[in-house]
Design a protein around this motif. Sequence first.
Motif, PDB file in Angstrom:
ATOM      1  N   ALA A  65       0.847  -1.203   0.000  1.00 25.80           N
ATOM      2  CA  ALA A  65       0.000   0.000   0.000  1.00 25.80           C
ATOM      3  C   ALA A  65       0.878   1.246   0.000  1.00 25.80           C
ATOM      4  O   ALA A  65       0.584   2.213  -0.713  1.00 25.80           O
ATOM      5  N   LEU A  78       2.185   1.698  -3.502  1.00 23.61           N
ATOM      6  CA  LEU A  78       1.128   2.121  -4.426  1.00 23.61           C
ATOM      7  C   LEU A  78       0.628   3.531  -4.132  1.00 23.61           C
ATOM      8  O   LEU A  78       0.352   4.298  -5.064  1.00 23.61           O
ATOM      9  N   PHE A  79       0.508   3.889  -2.862  1.00 19.59           N
ATOM     10  CA  PHE A  79       0.098   5.255  -2.519  1.00 19.59           C
ATOM     11  C   PHE A  79       1.122   6.251  -3.064  1.00 19.59           C
ATOM     12  O   PHE A  79       0.767   7.328  -3.522  1.00 19.59           O
ATOM     13  N   GLN A  94       0.859   5.780  -7.242  1.00 22.79           N
ATOM     14  CA  GLN A  94      -0.431   6.079  -7.870  1.00 22.79           C
ATOM     15  C   GLN A  94      -1.213   7.165  -7.150  1.00 22.79           C
ATOM     16  O   GLN A  94      -2.139   7.727  -7.727  1.00 22.79           O
ATOM     17  N   HIS A 142      -6.193   7.211  -5.815  1.00 27.27           N
ATOM     18  CA  HIS A 142      -6.275   6.368  -7.008  1.00 27.27           C
ATOM     19  C   HIS A 142      -5.865   4.917  -6.761  1.00 27.27           C
ATOM     20  O   HIS A 142      -5.784   4.146  -7.719  1.00 27.27           O
ATOM     21  N   THR A 143      -5.597   4.564  -5.521  1.00 26.88           N
ATOM     22  CA  THR A 143      -5.247   3.189  -5.191  1.00 26.88           C
ATOM     23  C   THR A 143      -6.445   2.526  -4.534  1.00 26.88           C
ATOM     24  O   THR A 143      -6.989   3.042  -3.563  1.00 26.88           O
ATOM     25  N   ASP A 193      -6.245  -3.039  -6.053  1.00 27.95           N
ATOM     26  CA  ASP A 193      -4.846  -2.810  -6.428  1.00 27.95           C
ATOM     27  C   ASP A 193      -3.907  -3.395  -5.374  1.00 27.95           C
ATOM     28  O   ASP A 193      -2.915  -4.058  -5.711  1.00 27.95           O
ATOM     29  N   ILE A 194      -4.225  -3.126  -4.123  1.00 23.41           N
ATOM     30  CA  ILE A 194      -3.353  -3.583  -3.034  1.00 23.41           C
ATOM     31  C   ILE A 194      -3.418  -5.095  -2.894  1.00 23.41           C
ATOM     32  O   ILE A 194      -2.376  -5.756  -2.792  1.00 23.41           O
ATOM     33  N   LYS A 216      -9.788   1.737   3.807  1.00 23.03           N
ATOM     34  CA  LYS A 216      -8.569   2.280   3.218  1.00 23.03           C
ATOM     35  C   LYS A 216      -7.901   3.271   4.176  1.00 23.03           C
ATOM     36  O   LYS A 216      -6.681   3.388   4.207  1.00 23.03           O
TER      37      LYS A 216
END
Length: 187
Positions: A14, A17-18, A21, A25-26, A30-31, A49
């Motif tokens: 996460a 990705l944070f 993206q 938008h994550t 995705d995670i 989240k």
Amino acid sequence: MTEKSTRDLIVEQADRLFYQQGFEHTSFADISKAVGISRGNFYHHFKTKDEILDAVINRRIANTQKMLERWEIEGERPEDRVRSFINILLVNREKIKQYGCPVGTLCIELAKLAHPSQGGANQLFTLFRTWLRRQFVLLGHKKNADRLAMHVLARSQGVATLANAFHEEEFIRREVNQLCNWLKNYA
């Protein structure tokens, strides 16, 4: 995979990705895809989240504290330690060119969202500010220590923002060199 290691992996992915993206938008999908677990298993560890975001911020704070402690040990003099902070722009230049500063981008995004975790993310900047201020006090600049700390923080954020906008490695190198030369005036 144990529960702890699955949770840690979720937070690690996460965080990545944070950064790459953006928080908004994550998605959970995705995670969970990045971790390689089902969404049901995912929800066993995190219900929202925002819970993941809080864990990511806590992870970043812990990692930042460890990095600052390492710089304290490795840096013989305060100016060496401040130089370590400045040189992080070079160490992370590829990521910065691609995604910007991980602290700055998260703080800006959460501010735009008026997200309740914005204060937690801002703690990362506070850690750096406090640590840099301490280094300038040790350099004998107690009266101006906070102003100098904020100058280094602001300059590094500006470099990261422009490096991300223009993807120019030479710019990063030149600015880091100038900031290190500036530091000599206070050492």
